[in-house]
Design a protein around this motif. Structure first.
Motif, mmCIF file in Angstrom:
data_model
loop_
_atom_site.group_PDB
_atom_site.id
_atom_site.type_symbol
_atom_site.label_atom_id
_atom_site.label_comp_id
_atom_site.label_asym_id
_atom_site.label_seq_id
_atom_site.Cartn_x
_atom_site.Cartn_y
_atom_site.Cartn_z
ATOM 1 N N ALA A 66 0.830 -1.215 0.000
ATOM 2 C CA ALA A 66 0.000 0.000 0.000
ATOM 3 C C ALA A 66 0.860 1.258 0.000
ATOM 4 O O ALA A 66 0.570 2.218 -0.726
ATOM 5 N N GLY A 67 1.913 1.262 0.792
ATOM 6 C CA GLY A 67 2.808 2.409 0.814
ATOM 7 C C GLY A 67 3.527 2.604 -0.509
ATOM 8 O O GLY A 67 3.725 3.737 -0.951
ATOM 9 N N GLN A 68 3.888 1.495 -1.143
ATOM 10 C CA GLN A 68 4.543 1.557 -2.452
ATOM 11 C C GLN A 68 3.587 2.116 -3.506
ATOM 12 O O GLN A 68 3.992 2.902 -4.363
ATOM 13 N N VAL A 69 2.329 1.693 -3.433
ATOM 14 C CA VAL A 69 1.321 2.191 -4.377
ATOM 15 C C VAL A 69 1.128 3.694 -4.175
ATOM 16 O O VAL A 69 1.058 4.453 -5.148
ATOM 17 N N GLN A 70 1.056 4.131 -2.934
ATOM 18 C CA GLN A 70 0.898 5.559 -2.636
ATOM 19 C C GLN A 70 2.084 6.350 -3.165
ATOM 20 O O GLN A 70 1.912 7.399 -3.792
ATOM 21 N N ALA A 71 3.288 5.853 -2.936
ATOM 22 C CA ALA A 71 4.489 6.545 -3.420
ATOM 23 C C ALA A 71 4.493 6.627 -4.943
ATOM 24 O O ALA A 71 4.867 7.655 -5.514
ATOM 25 N N LEU A 72 4.053 5.568 -5.584
ATOM 26 C CA LEU A 72 3.990 5.556 -7.044
ATOM 27 C C LEU A 72 2.983 6.592 -7.542
ATOM 28 O O LEU A 72 3.254 7.342 -8.478
ATOM 29 N N SER A 73 1.846 6.640 -6.895
ATOM 30 C CA SER A 73 0.827 7.620 -7.259
ATOM 31 C C SER A 73 1.352 9.046 -7.098
ATOM 32 O O SER A 73 1.112 9.909 -7.952
ATOM 33 N N GLU A 74 2.081 9.293 -6.043
ATOM 34 C CA GLU A 74 2.639 10.624 -5.800
ATOM 35 C C GLU A 74 3.730 10.983 -6.797
ATOM 36 O O GLU A 74 4.012 12.165 -7.010
ATOM 37 N N ALA A 75 4.332 9.996 -7.416
ATOM 38 C CA ALA A 75 5.373 10.239 -8.416
ATOM 39 C C ALA A 75 4.788 10.692 -9.757
ATOM 40 O O ALA A 75 5.531 11.131 -10.634
ATOM 41 N N TYR A 76 3.472 10.594 -9.906
ATOM 42 C CA TYR A 76 2.796 10.963 -11.153
ATOM 43 C C TYR A 76 1.692 11.993 -10.894
ATOM 44 O O TYR A 76 0.534 11.778 -11.244
ATOM 45 N N PRO A 77 2.023 13.152 -10.319
ATOM 46 C CA PRO A 77 0.980 14.131 -9.994
ATOM 47 C C PRO A 77 0.267 14.708 -11.223
ATOM 48 O O PRO A 77 -0.898 15.115 -11.123
ATOM 49 N N LEU A 78 0.926 14.711 -12.379
ATOM 50 C CA LEU A 78 0.282 15.257 -13.581
ATOM 51 C C LEU A 78 -0.947 14.458 -13.993
ATOM 52 O O LEU A 78 -1.849 15.003 -14.623
ATOM 53 N N LEU A 79 -0.983 13.184 -13.652
ATOM 54 C CA LEU A 79 -2.140 12.367 -14.037
ATOM 55 C C LEU A 79 -3.401 12.792 -13.300
ATOM 56 O O LEU A 79 -4.504 12.473 -13.737
ATOM 57 N N GLY A 80 -3.257 13.529 -12.218
ATOM 58 C CA GLY A 80 -4.417 14.044 -11.494
ATOM 59 C C GLY A 80 -4.907 15.377 -12.028
ATOM 60 O O GLY A 80 -5.901 15.911 -11.553
ATOM 61 N N LEU A 81 -4.213 15.902 -13.016
ATOM 62 C CA LEU A 81 -4.540 17.206 -13.594
ATOM 63 C C LEU A 81 -5.073 17.013 -15.011
ATOM 64 O O LEU A 81 -4.389 16.408 -15.843
ATOM 65 N N PRO A 82 -6.270 17.506 -15.315
ATOM 66 C CA PRO A 82 -6.792 17.357 -16.678
ATOM 67 C C PRO A 82 -5.866 18.013 -17.701
ATOM 68 O O PRO A 82 -5.282 19.062 -17.425
ATOM 69 N N PRO A 83 -5.738 17.413 -18.878
ATOM 70 C CA PRO A 83 -4.817 17.964 -19.898
ATOM 71 C C PRO A 83 -5.094 19.422 -20.257
ATOM 72 O O PRO A 83 -4.162 20.141 -20.599
ATOM 73 N N GLU A 84 -6.324 19.856 -20.165
ATOM 74 C CA GLU A 84 -6.612 21.240 -20.521
ATOM 75 C C GLU A 84 -5.972 22.229 -19.527
ATOM 76 O O GLU A 84 -5.796 23.399 -19.840
ATOM 77 N N LEU A 85 -5.592 21.736 -18.351
ATOM 78 C CA LEU A 85 -4.902 22.597 -17.379
ATOM 79 C C LEU A 85 -3.386 22.502 -17.511
ATOM 80 O O LEU A 85 -2.663 23.160 -16.753
ATOM 81 N N TRP A 86 -2.908 21.718 -18.453
ATOM 82 C CA TRP A 86 -1.472 21.614 -18.695
ATOM 83 C C TRP A 86 -0.954 22.805 -19.501
ATOM 84 O O TRP A 86 0.235 23.003 -19.624
ATOM 85 N N VAL A 87 -1.852 23.588 -20.055
ATOM 86 C CA VAL A 87 -1.463 24.687 -20.949
ATOM 87 C C VAL A 87 -1.644 26.028 -20.260
ATOM 88 O O VAL A 87 -2.381 26.169 -19.297
ATOM 89 N N GLU A 88 -0.917 27.011 -20.810
ATOM 90 C CA GLU A 88 -1.026 28.376 -20.290
ATOM 91 C C GLU A 88 -2.155 29.103 -20.966
ATOM 92 O O GLU A 88 -2.571 28.800 -22.012
#
Length: 89
Positions: free
Chosen positions: A67-89
């Motif tokens: 579970a801790g490993q899964v959490q750490a992995l999830s935290e390593a990919y914070p961009l996946l929690g952000l919709p692509p339309e918010l990736w742009v300026e």
């Protein structure tokens, strides 16, 4: 590196997004869109999840630590929690 990187259609990606992609070895090309970049990043994440599950099945890590490993992995990919339309300026 520039503060912004241009993707397909002249889209300017946020600097933090470009940096986050680079941490995973992904570079932005003129043919990329925020959606295609997110798909590629998600593919990396899925590969990492599969490797983690394989480590669990092989006994390399315990179920207790999983579970801790899964959490750490999830935290390593914070961009996946952000919709692509918010990736742009």
């Amino acid at each position: 590196m520039d503060q912004r990187t241009t993707a397909r259609g002249g889209t300017q990606l946020r600097h933090a997004v470009v940096e986050g992609l680079l941490r995973h070895g992904l570079t932005v090309g003129p043919e990329d869109s925020p959606a295609s970049l997110r798909e590629r990043l998600n593919a990396f994440y899925v590969q990492d999840v599969r490797r983690l599950k394989a480590r669990l099945r092989s006994g390399e890590i315990t179920r207790r630590d999983y579970a801790g490993q899964v959490q750490a992995l999830s935290e390593a990919y914070p961009l996946l929690g952000l919709p692509p339309e918010l990736w742009v300026e």
